[in-house]
Enzyme design. Structure first.
Site, PDB file in Angstrom:
ATOM      1  N   CYS A   2      -1.661  -5.896  -7.067  1.00 26.11           N
ATOM      2  CA  CYS A   2      -2.078  -7.241  -7.566  1.00 26.11           C
ATOM      3  C   CYS A   2      -2.091  -6.735  -9.337  1.00 26.11           C
ATOM      4  CB  CYS A   2      -3.559  -7.638  -7.051  1.00 26.11           C
ATOM      5  SG  CYS A   2      -3.466  -7.888  -5.331  1.00 26.11           S
ATOM      6  N   ARG A  27       3.250  -5.018  -9.824  1.00 27.01           N
ATOM      7  CA  ARG A  27       1.964  -4.699  -9.091  1.00 27.01           C
ATOM      8  C   ARG A  27       1.905  -5.655  -7.730  1.00 27.01           C
ATOM      9  NH1 ARG A  27      -1.588  -1.847 -12.491  1.00 27.01           N
ATOM     10  NH2 ARG A  27      -3.111  -2.265 -11.136  1.00 27.01           N
ATOM     11  N   TRP A  76      -0.552  -8.865  -4.056  1.00 32.57           N
ATOM     12  CA  TRP A  76      -0.050  -7.969  -2.820  1.00 32.57           C
ATOM     13  C   TRP A  76      -0.929  -8.147  -2.011  1.00 32.57           C
ATOM     14  CZ3 TRP A  76      -1.263  -3.559  -0.047  1.00 32.57           C
ATOM     15  CH2 TRP A  76      -0.249  -3.083   0.592  1.00 32.57           C
ATOM     16  N   ASN A 100      -8.417  -7.913  -7.645  1.00 33.96           N
ATOM     17  CA  ASN A 100      -7.690  -6.805  -7.525  1.00 33.96           C
ATOM     18  C   ASN A 100      -8.550  -5.843  -6.485  1.00 33.96           C
ATOM     19  OD1 ASN A 100      -5.802  -4.614  -7.226  1.00 33.96           O
ATOM     20  ND2 ASN A 100      -5.427  -4.303  -9.259  1.00 33.96           N
ATOM     21  N   GLY A 101      -7.911  -5.286  -5.489  1.00 37.39           N
ATOM     22  CA  GLY A 101      -8.839  -4.571  -4.467  1.00 37.39           C
ATOM     23  C   GLY A 101      -9.093  -4.902  -3.102  1.00 37.39           C
ATOM     24  N   GLU A 483      12.562  13.565  -1.583  1.00 33.21           N
ATOM     25  CA  GLU A 483      12.477  12.562  -2.411  1.00 33.21           C
ATOM     26  C   GLU A 483      13.598  11.679  -2.611  1.00 33.21           C
ATOM     27  OE1 GLU A 483      10.365  11.108  -4.109  1.00 33.21           O
ATOM     28  OE2 GLU A 483      11.321  10.264  -5.842  1.00 33.21           O
ATOM     29  N   LYS A 487      13.455   7.586  -1.832  1.00 32.53           N
ATOM     30  CA  LYS A 487      13.986   6.645  -2.898  1.00 32.53           C
ATOM     31  C   LYS A 487      14.923   5.689  -2.204  1.00 32.53           C
ATOM     32  CE  LYS A 487      12.256   6.877  -5.673  1.00 32.53           C
ATOM     33  NZ  LYS A 487      11.155   7.729  -6.146  1.00 32.53           N
ATOM     34  N   GLU A 490      13.064   3.216   0.370  1.00 29.66           N
ATOM     35  CA  GLU A 490      12.349   2.259  -0.379  1.00 29.66           C
ATOM     36  C   GLU A 490      13.200   1.125  -1.025  1.00 29.66           C
ATOM     37  OE1 GLU A 490      10.445   4.135  -3.715  1.00 29.66           O
ATOM     38  OE2 GLU A 490       9.141   2.784  -4.000  1.00 29.66           O
ATOM     39  N   HIS A 506      16.651  22.199  16.382  1.00 35.48           N
ATOM     40  CA  HIS A 506      15.622  22.387  17.177  1.00 35.48           C
ATOM     41  C   HIS A 506      15.161  21.107  17.759  1.00 35.48           C
ATOM     42  CE1 HIS A 506      15.125  26.583  16.480  1.00 35.48           C
ATOM     43  NE2 HIS A 506      15.536  26.134  15.126  1.00 35.48           N
ATOM     44  N   LYS A 605       3.552  -1.261  -7.081  1.00 33.37           N
ATOM     45  CA  LYS A 605       3.736  -0.259  -7.979  1.00 33.37           C
ATOM     46  C   LYS A 605       2.713   0.722  -8.002  1.00 33.37           C
ATOM     47  CE  LYS A 605       5.987   2.531 -11.149  1.00 33.37           C
ATOM     48  NZ  LYS A 605       6.958   3.201 -10.827  1.00 33.37           N
TER      49      LYS A 605
HETATM   50  O1  M6R Z   1       1.181   6.211  -9.034  1.00 32.90           O
HETATM   51  P1  M6R Z   1       1.122   7.276  -8.374  1.00 32.90           P
HETATM   52  O2  M6R Z   1       2.111   8.317  -8.979  1.00 32.90           O
HETATM   53  O3  M6R Z   1      -0.011   7.857  -8.077  1.00 32.90           O
HETATM   54  O4  M6R Z   1       1.749   6.538  -6.946  1.00 32.90           O
HETATM   55  C1  M6R Z   1       2.062   7.465  -5.862  1.00 32.90           C
HETATM   56  C2  M6R Z   1       3.222   6.645  -4.960  1.00 32.90           C
HETATM   57  O5  M6R Z   1       2.543   5.409  -4.591  1.00 32.90           O
HETATM   58  C3  M6R Z   1       4.518   6.479  -5.727  1.00 32.90           C
HETATM   59  O6  M6R Z   1       5.096   7.696  -6.059  1.00 32.90           O
HETATM   60  C4  M6R Z   1       5.480   5.731  -4.859  1.00 32.90           C
HETATM   61  O7  M6R Z   1       5.820   6.706  -3.571  1.00 32.90           O
HETATM   62  C5  M6R Z   1       6.848   5.301  -5.515  1.00 32.90           C
HETATM   63  N1  M6R Z   1       7.109   3.954  -5.347  1.00 32.90           N
HETATM   64  C6  M6R Z   1       8.063   5.973  -4.817  1.00 32.90           C
HETATM   65  O8  M6R Z   1       9.094   5.666  -5.638  1.00 32.90           O
END
Ligand code: M6R
Length: 610
Positions: A2, A27, A76, A100-101, A483, A487, A490, A506, A605
């Site tokens: 948010c 956000r 969000w 937000n929260g 990773e 990516k 996502e 396995h 984000k």
């Molecule tokens: O702000 P942060 O690095 O703590 O965020 C952690 C994860 O939420 C963040 O890296 C998330 O996995 C990314 N969107 C991945 O691309």
């Protein structure tokens, strides 16, 4: 999670707020709204969907025209599905808030308010917070007291901006465990979740602390604690430019941010190198502290946690001390065993991730020495960790983290070299030689990796029509596979698994068929032959293989449908250009599938809720 923005000053408030909401859309982007004082009324406009929708509604209705004080929100969803009704602001004719929260005790508060005659139209916890403040205001007739009373009642996390209908030229804001800044301009003031939202108007801001209350008019900002005592705050100046926070002609922030990696690596490493040796003394990490470390635990979420896995490989290799990597949301409830010689490193781009912050607090409670590796200056993790090393990556707007990860791993290499030197595991000459290679070569090598974009896009064409795939690797390549897989999932919505190549047989190899392509990472020479055997195993079951390996890798072209060769670089550091190539691969697969790359569905984000 948010985005909040608020404005008071001579400009058209809705324009400033909408501008800020567009910047903060990373956000959260499932609904948005604005409340502002126009023609003596507290008017509200909200709409489900992206900020664009509310912008069109604001223009069409014209009810906010002429307002000079207001608040806005991009959401969000946590409590209640995205809808016009659940969009913020919430409140009544006396008060409107954006939040937000999460208000954890919203159910009993709602019941108490219902007993006192309040009714609710939305499913949100935010409406409960709004009416709670209204309830206290009706009882005490003092706005600051009402906000403080609400802070005492609320269990959970919040950044809240408030408009009181009987005070049309003032923004109020409170926070706990969620970021909120107060921007200070010439005859105008702002509140926002993030300085990026107000950068085009001012670079000067205060960071509101937990359990603090800001009273903001166009030319005055007062920050009070829970006893209504004024709190002194340093006026901070943002170092990010507005251009850095804008897309500047690129199709997406993600590709712009990948392009910024060489410079970001250079900027992050340069201030920490003296006499061609890593030096973290300015950050409080001198050799006596580093030499005494008995174990290291990285705690983080998502991509930042994957950076910790690279840190583990390198620290264990160079320093020979045990390293754990923990997912923050697990760590915080697993009663971790820590003591004062343990280093706990919290990695976070935003510095606000709720689980990572809770993990940091727990590690401190247990007496460990805590270090934050954080991108956002002045963020909560940066402020609360015993020491902080900033990654100077600049603003990262794309929800998919790219340059933040690349600089995190570059920094972890540098830190590992200094730790190994401090522990007597590397000679000064060896440490200097590693540092030189990292600092002098990596920005150029990442540039060369970016220059492979067309080739990576060709490889992306091989995979974009599948709905499932596998990444495999061994050692550090397995961590990069995790990773790369995150990516891809996502942003392209292709289901993918990252597997340790030797583990496939396995159980999971049963999934490998001609419909399950495999992306094999093989950049580690001692494990290369083993990886080739694993590639043959999946090919024998019909899988198409993309192999990413080092230049000159033996017979690579015979083993895979397509091979991408990393730019020539020191093997120790090959994770860095490999990360860039995997990011480009995910980007081009998602682009070919027509996905909303910078705003993938269901995500935000900055994850400031548990
Ligand atoms: O702000 P942060 O690095 O703590 O965020 C952690 C994860 O939420 C963040 O890296 C998330 O996995 C990314 N969107 C991945 O691309």
């Amino acid at each position: 999670m948010c985005g909040i923005t608020g404005y008071v000053g001579a400009r058209e408030a809705s324009e400033v707020i909408l501008q800020g909401l567009h910047t903060l859309e990373y956000r959260g982007y499932d609904s948005a709204g604005i409340a502002a004082f126009a023609n003596g009324n507290l008017a509200v406009v909200k709409a489900v969907g992206k900020v664009q929708n509310v912008e069109e509604k604001v223009k069409a209705l014209g009810t906010l025209n002429g307002a000079h004080c207001g608040i806005g929100h991009t959401r969000w969803a946590t409590h209640g599905a995205p809808s016009d009704i659940n969009s913020h602001p919430h409140g009544n004719e006396r008060i409107q808030i954006v939040h937000n929260g999460i208000i954890e005790n919203y159910a009993p508060l709602r019941a108490m308010l219902q007993k006192n005659g309040y009714t609710f139209v939305s499913e949100t916890d935010t409406e409960v917070a709004a009416k709670l403040i209204d309830y206290h205001y009706a009882n005490c007739h003092d706005r600051a007291d009402a906000l403080i009373a609400a802070m005492r009642d609320i269990v959970g996390s919040y950044a809240i901006a408030v408009l009181f209908a009987d005070c049309p030229d003032t923004l109020y804001a409170i926070r706990k465990d969620n970021p909120l800044i107060v921007g200070v301009g010439e005859g105008e003031s702002f509140v926002a979740s993030d300085i990026a939202a107000v950068l085009r108007y001012t670079k000067n801001y205060y960071q509101l602390g937990d359990h603090q209350l800001a009273v903001v008019t166009k030319d005055r900002v007062s920050i009070l604690d829970m006893e209504k005592t004024p709190v002194e705050h340093e006026l901070l100046t943002a170092t990010w430019s507005i251009e850095a926070a804008e897309r500047g002609g690129y199709a997406h922030f993600m590709i712009k941010e990948i392009g910024e990696e060489p410079e970001a690596i250079e900027k992050t490493l340069r201030p920490r190198i003296k006499d061609m040796l890593p030096c973290f003394e300015e950050e409080g990490l001198d050799d006596s502290r580093l030499a005494g470390i008995k174990s290291v635990t990285f705690v983080a979420c998502g991509t930042a946690m994957h950076a910790g896995l690279v840190g583990k490989t390198v620290i264990e290799k160079l320093c020979r001390v045990p390293v754990n990597v923990e997912i923050a949301s697990e760590f915080r409830y697993n009663d971790p065993i820590l003591n004062k010689d343990d280093l706990v490193v919290i990695i976070s781009q935003s510095g606000e991730t709720a689980d990572s912050l809770a993990a940091l607090r727990l590690a401190k409670e247990k007496g460990a020495y805590t270090l934050g590796i954080v991108n956002v200056i002045g963020s909560t993790i940066a402020r609360e960790a015993d020491d902080v090393i900033y990654t100077w990556a600049g603003p990262e707007i794309s929800v998919a983290s790219t340059k933040a990860y690349t600089v995190q791993i570059s920094l972890l290499y540098l830190l590992s070299i200094r730790m190994a030197l401090a522990m007597g595991k590397l000679t000064e000459d060896a440490a200097r030689s590693y540092t030189r290679t990292l600092y002098e070569d990596m920005p150029r090598i990442v540039r060369e990796a970016i220059a492979l974009e067309d080739e990576v896009a060709e490889a992306a064409a091989l995979f974009c029509d599948y709905e499932d795939l596998f990444f495999i690797g061994r050692g550090i390549d397995y961590h990069l596979a995790m990773e790369g897989s995150l990516k891809l999932k996502e942003i392209s919505y292709i289901h993918s698994e990252a597997y340790a190549a030797g583990e496939l047989k396995h159980g999971t190899i049963s999934l490998i068929t001609e419909d399950m392509p495999v992306i094999a990472l093989a950049t580690t020479s001692p494990l290369y032959e083993k990886m080739i055997s694993n590639i043959r195993e999946v090919k024998a079951r019909g899988a198409e293989v993309l192999l990413i390996t080092r230049e000159g890798a033996k017979d690579a072209a015979d083993e895979a449908k397509k091979v991408i060769y990393l730019p020539n670089c020191s093997e120790l550091f090959s994770a860095i250009p490999l990360a860039t190539i995997l990011q480009l691969l995910a980007y081009h697969v998602a682009a070919k599938r027509g996905c909303d790359i910078d705003k993938p569905r269901n995500l935000a984000k900055s994850v400031t809720v548990e």
